[in-house]
Scaffold this motif. Structure first.
Motif, PDB file in Angstrom:
ATOM      1  N   PHE A  72     -19.630  28.571  -7.231  1.00  0.00           N
ATOM      2  CA  PHE A  72     -19.997  29.650  -7.889  1.00  0.00           C
ATOM      3  C   PHE A  72     -18.698  30.532  -8.462  1.00  0.00           C
ATOM      4  O   PHE A  72     -18.181  30.966  -9.130  1.00  0.00           O
ATOM      5  N   SER A  73     -17.929  30.805  -6.902  1.00  0.00           N
ATOM      6  CA  SER A  73     -16.927  31.469  -6.949  1.00  0.00           C
ATOM      7  C   SER A  73     -15.587  30.367  -8.055  1.00  0.00           C
ATOM      8  O   SER A  73     -14.557  30.901  -8.126  1.00  0.00           O
ATOM      9  N   GLN A  74     -15.322  29.176  -7.521  1.00  0.00           N
ATOM     10  CA  GLN A  74     -14.019  28.892  -8.090  1.00  0.00           C
ATOM     11  C   GLN A  74     -14.234  28.712  -9.568  1.00  0.00           C
ATOM     12  O   GLN A  74     -12.964  28.461 -10.471  1.00  0.00           O
ATOM     13  N   PHE A  75     -16.035  28.455  -9.984  1.00  0.00           N
ATOM     14  CA  PHE A  75     -15.930  28.172 -11.481  1.00  0.00           C
ATOM     15  C   PHE A  75     -15.722  29.800 -12.052  1.00  0.00           C
ATOM     16  O   PHE A  75     -14.306  29.483 -12.751  1.00  0.00           O
ATOM     17  N   LEU A  76     -15.854  31.034 -11.456  1.00  0.00           N
ATOM     18  CA  LEU A  76     -15.380  32.066 -12.174  1.00  0.00           C
ATOM     19  C   LEU A  76     -13.637  32.318 -11.952  1.00  0.00           C
ATOM     20  O   LEU A  76     -13.051  32.911 -12.284  1.00  0.00           O
ATOM     21  N   THR A  77     -13.143  31.639 -11.096  1.00  0.00           N
ATOM     22  CA  THR A  77     -12.233  31.400 -10.555  1.00  0.00           C
ATOM     23  C   THR A  77     -10.652  30.519 -11.845  1.00  0.00           C
ATOM     24  O   THR A  77     -10.460  31.159 -12.151  1.00  0.00           O
ATOM     25  N   LEU A  78     -11.238  29.675 -11.955  1.00  0.00           N
ATOM     26  CA  LEU A  78     -11.073  29.274 -13.810  1.00  0.00           C
ATOM     27  C   LEU A  78     -10.942  29.687 -14.735  1.00  0.00           C
ATOM     28  O   LEU A  78     -10.708  29.771 -15.586  1.00  0.00           O
ATOM     29  N   VAL A  79     -12.472  30.712 -15.053  1.00  0.00           N
ATOM     30  CA  VAL A  79     -12.513  31.655 -16.256  1.00  0.00           C
ATOM     31  C   VAL A  79     -11.188  32.896 -16.089  1.00  0.00           C
ATOM     32  O   VAL A  79     -10.614  32.700 -17.019  1.00  0.00           O
ATOM     33  N   LEU A 114      -8.713  32.738 -14.371  1.00  0.00           N
ATOM     34  CA  LEU A 114      -7.479  31.592 -14.636  1.00  0.00           C
ATOM     35  C   LEU A 114      -7.091  31.699 -16.219  1.00  0.00           C
ATOM     36  O   LEU A 114      -6.143  31.639 -16.792  1.00  0.00           O
ATOM     37  N   THR A 115      -8.396  30.984 -16.624  1.00  0.00           N
ATOM     38  CA  THR A 115      -8.478  31.348 -18.508  1.00  0.00           C
ATOM     39  C   THR A 115      -7.749  32.115 -19.111  1.00  0.00           C
ATOM     40  O   THR A 115      -6.724  32.225 -19.884  1.00  0.00           O
ATOM     41  N   ALA A 116      -8.474  33.168 -18.062  1.00  0.00           N
ATOM     42  CA  ALA A 116      -7.727  34.738 -18.839  1.00  0.00           C
ATOM     43  C   ALA A 116      -6.451  34.963 -18.883  1.00  0.00           C
ATOM     44  O   ALA A 116      -5.923  35.109 -19.797  1.00  0.00           O
ATOM     45  N   LEU A 117      -5.852  33.898 -17.154  1.00  0.00           N
ATOM     46  CA  LEU A 117      -4.589  34.255 -17.808  1.00  0.00           C
ATOM     47  C   LEU A 117      -4.247  33.730 -17.948  1.00  0.00           C
ATOM     48  O   LEU A 117      -2.280  34.152 -18.662  1.00  0.00           O
ATOM     49  N   ILE A 118      -4.133  32.451 -18.480  1.00  0.00           N
ATOM     50  CA  ILE A 118      -3.364  31.391 -18.982  1.00  0.00           C
ATOM     51  C   ILE A 118      -3.564  31.744 -20.272  1.00  0.00           C
ATOM     52  O   ILE A 118      -1.987  31.846 -21.210  1.00  0.00           O
ATOM     53  N   VAL A 119      -4.485  32.499 -20.782  1.00  0.00           N
ATOM     54  CA  VAL A 119      -4.622  33.444 -22.650  1.00  0.00           C
ATOM     55  C   VAL A 119      -3.146  34.361 -22.549  1.00  0.00           C
ATOM     56  O   VAL A 119      -2.946  34.489 -23.225  1.00  0.00           O
ATOM     57  N   LEU A 162      -3.504  29.927 -30.796  1.00  0.00           N
ATOM     58  CA  LEU A 162      -3.386  30.570 -30.375  1.00  0.00           C
ATOM     59  C   LEU A 162      -3.950  31.558 -29.188  1.00  0.00           C
ATOM     60  O   LEU A 162      -4.281  31.161 -28.544  1.00  0.00           O
ATOM     61  N   SER A 163      -3.894  32.963 -29.728  1.00  0.00           N
ATOM     62  CA  SER A 163      -5.080  33.520 -28.755  1.00  0.00           C
ATOM     63  C   SER A 163      -6.060  33.587 -28.992  1.00  0.00           C
ATOM     64  O   SER A 163      -6.003  34.689 -27.556  1.00  0.00           O
ATOM     65  N   LEU A 164      -6.786  33.635 -30.180  1.00  0.00           N
ATOM     66  CA  LEU A 164      -7.953  33.440 -30.473  1.00  0.00           C
ATOM     67  C   LEU A 164      -8.603  31.867 -29.959  1.00  0.00           C
ATOM     68  O   LEU A 164      -9.770  31.991 -29.219  1.00  0.00           O
ATOM     69  N   GLY A 165      -7.936  31.176 -29.840  1.00  0.00           N
ATOM     70  CA  GLY A 165      -8.470  29.759 -30.199  1.00  0.00           C
ATOM     71  C   GLY A 165      -9.357  29.370 -28.391  1.00  0.00           C
ATOM     72  O   GLY A 165     -10.347  28.659 -28.567  1.00  0.00           O
ATOM     73  N   LEU A 166      -8.175  29.994 -27.019  1.00  0.00           N
ATOM     74  CA  LEU A 166      -8.865  29.439 -26.025  1.00  0.00           C
ATOM     75  C   LEU A 166     -10.304  30.472 -25.643  1.00  0.00           C
ATOM     76  O   LEU A 166     -10.658  29.845 -25.235  1.00  0.00           O
ATOM     77  N   GLY A 167      -9.662  31.418 -26.014  1.00  0.00           N
ATOM     78  CA  GLY A 167     -11.230  32.771 -25.953  1.00  0.00           C
ATOM     79  C   GLY A 167     -12.500  32.630 -25.843  1.00  0.00           C
ATOM     80  O   GLY A 167     -13.710  32.157 -25.963  1.00  0.00           O
ATOM     81  N   ALA A 219     -16.437  35.389 -18.916  1.00  0.00           N
ATOM     82  CA  ALA A 219     -15.859  34.471 -20.211  1.00  0.00           C
ATOM     83  C   ALA A 219     -15.509  36.133 -21.288  1.00  0.00           C
ATOM     84  O   ALA A 219     -14.403  35.977 -21.682  1.00  0.00           O
ATOM     85  N   SER A 220     -15.904  37.312 -20.976  1.00  0.00           N
ATOM     86  CA  SER A 220     -15.161  38.256 -21.204  1.00  0.00           C
ATOM     87  C   SER A 220     -14.481  38.684 -21.447  1.00  0.00           C
ATOM     88  O   SER A 220     -13.694  39.300 -22.029  1.00  0.00           O
ATOM     89  N   VAL A 221     -13.679  38.383 -20.231  1.00  0.00           N
ATOM     90  CA  VAL A 221     -12.279  38.569 -20.226  1.00  0.00           C
ATOM     91  C   VAL A 221     -11.695  38.193 -20.970  1.00  0.00           C
ATOM     92  O   VAL A 221     -10.579  38.249 -21.171  1.00  0.00           O
TER      93      VAL A 221
END
Length: 846
Positions: A261-268, A270-275, A485-490, A727-729
């Motif tokens: 579960f922490s891996q999944f949240l880490t990827l979430v 990381l998505t926030a970080l990439i955004v 690009l800003s909104l699409g990924l989130g 995901a809201s992050v």
């Protein structure tokens, strides 16, 4: 020479930073948010897994745990266990607790313990009395300590009596702390703890009963005795078939789930970080654009391009470290806040503790993201000509920088992807994530280019505001790419998670509920079968009753190889974890279909054969003809795989991973399992059936499927809330990036607004134009998010979870609404100040 240049660049970088952080607040927020999310998730995960490791003796209530299914240890086995240290024996099973007058009942998780329990840790009850006192026998009834939930369900209180099987129990207290609750695993029903004498008196332990006999040992020298304890014990008793767990792996399932579960949240995160990386690129580009005259001045004064680039690279690195430091503070304090909410459920420490590994991982992600997204704007800045000092122009962003900057950016992004994969619990999922992110960026860029292309070729419209909006979408320096690009990924991430949650809930409350049987009946003895059948048919004449023989067995070997020493894929690992229900049958079960091989004849009497579940068998790498060894009742039984079956697990019907040929267990003692399906039964009729069966056959365990589904639905809802919060992050990061992108474009918007107003445009017309522009961009982004999120959710639900996937219209409308509100709302807020600019100062700079 190089050292002198670096020293000069460092001094000039610090001197420029004296002007403050204006223009970099979005930059800092993006880095802090993404880094903080990764640091927090991994710190909390590490605090739980470390607690499981360091508090293993208390969580296990022993140094080592031996579990036997459906049988007790033989005198020889018990003597062996006693030789290892002090032994505490317990018996676990599910059964029905009912009121003495038979008016109500509830499923309970029964745990019967001896006087030595617990060997480690502390059992706490209310009232605070010794456990031996609470469980002692008085006046023909046995003491019992129960979970408070059971009192609520049956409207009882301390001092009330209830029946368990044939035994009368007296509730003497409620459970406050059960030290080994976490290591015992998840339970569907409230706990009822009593003495072993009370359980024996209940008559629940009979031939074939689904019970687990657990022997926990406090060793005299655990640091020495635990070494290779499983190998030594299995060598001493190769037919025992016991499951062995040591205190350093007190709760392996919980630890694995927390890690997963922490891996999944880490990827979430990381998505926030990439955004946020998009925001970093926008902020760096805008900052360097504002410094173009300074850069040109440096070049006119003879500064080499290397020194110019290093000045701003040092500034960006310093600012990134500030943002990362803010994120690390968030990650460092996260376990303290989490402990306030989770300490009653999970072994998480409330003492302030730093987890350097988690913080270092977040730091690496933050640095790689910052530098990876900042390097290309720096490459553009290097190309700023000295003539820009005398002309109002920025560096041309559409032309790629020189190859060293492209190579550096590629290396940094590749390092970021490699770090995400290497540190992942499931590297396949991490690879899919990285590929999905790369594809998303490519598609988002294509969406932005496509919208601009369509705007450029759109037919002439009469509305000046709409015509201006369309022109703004495709002109040089347009906000199209930045907004998409800003909104699409989130938004795509939010759509994916919402659709997964919606489909799971739909399955639990819809098709699964409709197809599932009303009841499972467990531990039906052969002597009770006819009477039970007649009773149920009388209570539910329209219902369908299915009965099958059932035993418990644990897979110990494939083709003679010990499964504990095999590297098993994650998809099939659950089959080998603990005991499995097994059965035998002359014919193919009606709710399954053959996928490979053939079924045995009805009168087959040759070598033991087994039918294996297709998906699980293929995940374990099995094939027709392989040998499976299962330990049943302390005896190893080896059978050859004759065929594979396709099973619909979601039907919740009677399904088994393994179905054996009848001759395999000829003469073996066992109980029966039954299901009752009656779609027309009302809740009142179900309650009457449950009451009648429980009172007539107190040793039969009756499970109402709807109650179990309600528990699962509640857990799914809680899990979905946590996932949506994570995901809201990413969505917050998207909003920050969008705000930064719009703010960066305000300079050009100010010039446009002043010129248009000078030529006669009204503020109302400009507001309409900007609103149309943001509406078009928001709608385009929402369409991408819906398509990308729907595809991702479909893949996860149908291919990984093996559930039917459906598109949910409410998700589409909410996504569209969120996209439009964010783009139009934030866009108009940002441009309102632009519309109020006085004309003269701006016109003088044109």
């Amino acid at each position: 020479m190089m050292a002198a240049r670096l020293s000069l660049a460092f001094r000039l970088a610090l001197r420029e930073l004296r002007g403050g952080l204006r223009g970099f607040y979005i930059f800092l927020a993006c880095i802090a948010l993404g880094t903080g999310a990764i640091a927090a998730v991994n710190s909390v995960s590490r605090s739980i897994t470390d607690a499981i490791s360091t508090q293993g003796q208390s969580l296990l209530a022993g140094d080592v745990r031996f579990e036997l299914t459906n049988r007790q240890a033989t005198p020889e086995e018990l003597a062996y266990l006693s030789g290892l240290g002090k032994v505490s024996a317990a018996t676990d099973l599910r059964s029905m607790a009912r009121l003495p007058d038979g008016s109500d009942q509830s499923l309970v998780e029964v745990k019967a313990v001896d006087g030595a329990y617990p060997l480690y840790g502390t059992f706490e009850a209310d009232p605070d009395q010794p456990l031996s006192t609470l469980l002692e026998q008085k006046d023909g009834s046995y003491g019992a300590v129960v979970a408070p939930l059971l009192l609520d369900r049956l409207n009882l209180h301390v001092g009330s009596e209830l029946l368990l099987g044939n035994a009368k129990l007296r509730i003497t207290g409620t459970i406050k702390t059960e030290p080994d609750a976490v290591s015992e695993g998840f339970g569907f029903a409230p706990r009822l703890l009593t003495s072993r004498d009370g359980l024996i008196a209940s008559g629940l332990i009979t031939t074939g009963s689904l019970v687990a006999n657990v022997y926990k040992i406090r060793m005299d020298s655990p640091t020495v005795g635990l070494k290779n304890i499983a190998d030594r014990s299995n060598k001493a008793f190769p037919q025992a078939g016991w499951s062995i767990r040591t205190s350093d792996r007190a709760a392996p399932s919980l630890a694995d789930n927390i890690t997963r579960f922490s891996q999944f949240l880490t990827l979430v995160g990381l998505t926030a970080l990439i955004v946020g990386g998009v925001g970093v690129a926008n902020a760096v580009r805008a900052f360097l654009d504002s410094k173009r005259t300074t850069i040109a001045t440096f070049k006119c004064l003879g500064a080499p391009a290397f020194v110019v680039v290093m000045i701003y690279l040092i500034q960006i690195a310093i600012l990134a470290l500030i943002g990362i430091a803010i994120g690390l503070v968030i990650g460092a304090v996260a376990p303290l806040f989490a402990a306030q909410f989770m300490a009653q459920f999970l072994p998480i420490s409330t003492a302030p503790t730093l987890y350097p590994g988690a913080l270092l991982l977040a730091t690496l992600f933050g640095l790689l993201t910052t530098l990876g997204f900042a390097i290309l704007p720096l490459g553009h800045a290097r190309e700023v000509p000295a003539t820009a000092l005398f002309r109002e122009q920025g560096f041309e962003a559409r032309r790629l920088p020189s190859w060293p900057y492209l190579l550096a950016a590629a290396i940094l992004i590749a390092a970021l992807a490699a770090l995400a994969i290497v540190t992942a619990y499931d590297r396949f999922i991490a690879v899919v994530f990285v590929v999905a992110i790369v594809v998303s960026f490519i598609v988002l860029r294509a969406v932005a280019s496509g919208v601009a292309w369509l705007a450029r070729r759109s037919p002439h419209v009469n509305s000046p505001a709409l015509r201006l909006a369309i022109g703004n979408i495709h002109r040089p320096g347009a906000l199209t790419a930045s907004v998409v690009l800003s909104l699409g990924l989130g938004l795509a991430l939010l759509v994916t998670l919402t659709l997964i949650d919606g489909n799971m809930r739909r399955e639990l409350t819809g098709r699964m509920t409709e197809q599932a049987p009303n009841f499972f009946f467990v531990d039906i003895q052969g002597s009770e079968l006819d009477g039970f059948r007649k009773l149920v048919e009388g209570q539910a004449p329209a219902g369908k009753l299915i009965e099958v023989p059932m035993m418990r067995g644990r897979i110990v070997a494939f083709n003679g190889q010990d499964v504990t020493k095999m590297k098993v894929p994650a998809a099939g690992r659950w089959v080998l974890r603990g005991d499995r229900g097994i059965t035998y049958s002359e014919t193919l079960p009606e709710n399954a279909s053959m996928t490979d091989g053939k079924w045995w004849d009805k009168d087959y009497s040759g070598e033991p054969l087994v039918s294996f579940s297709n998906d699980e068998g293929k995940a374990l790498g099995l094939k027709i003809g392989d040998k499976v060894t299962v330990n049943v009742l302390g005896r190893n039984v080896t059978a050859k795989i004759a065929n594979f079956r396709k099973i619909d697990w979601q039907s919740l019907s009677i399904n088994f991973v393994m179905v054996f040929s009848p001759n395999t267990f000829k003469g073996a003692p066992h109980a029966w399992l039954a299901t009752l399906t009656d779609a027309s039964a009302s809740p009142q009729q179900e309650a009457a059936i449950l009451k009648t069966v429980t009172n007539a056959y107190p040793t039969i365990t009756s499970v109402r499927v709807k109650d179990a589904l309600d528990v699962i639905n509640t857990l799914v809802g809680q899990l979905a809330t946590a996932i949506r919060a994570a995901a809201s992050v990413a969505l917050i990061a998207s909003v920050l990036v969008l705000s930064g992108a719009l703010a960066a474009g305000n300079r050009a918007r100010t010039h446009d607004a002043v010129v248009l107003k000078t030529l006669g445009a009204t503020r109302a017309m400009l507001i309409r134009a900007f609103s149309y522009e943001y509406l078009i961009l928001g709608a385009a982004t929402a369409i991408f998010a819906l398509l990308a999120g729907s595809v991702a959710a479909w893949y996860i639900v149908s291919r990984i979870m093996h559930l039917p996937s459906a598109f949910l219209p409410d998700v589409a409308f909410s996504t569209l609404a969120i996209a439009l509100v964010l783009t139009v709302g934030i866009g108009l807020i940002g441009t309102w100040r632009v519309l109020g600019q006085k004309a003269a100062p701006v016109l003088r700079e044109l």
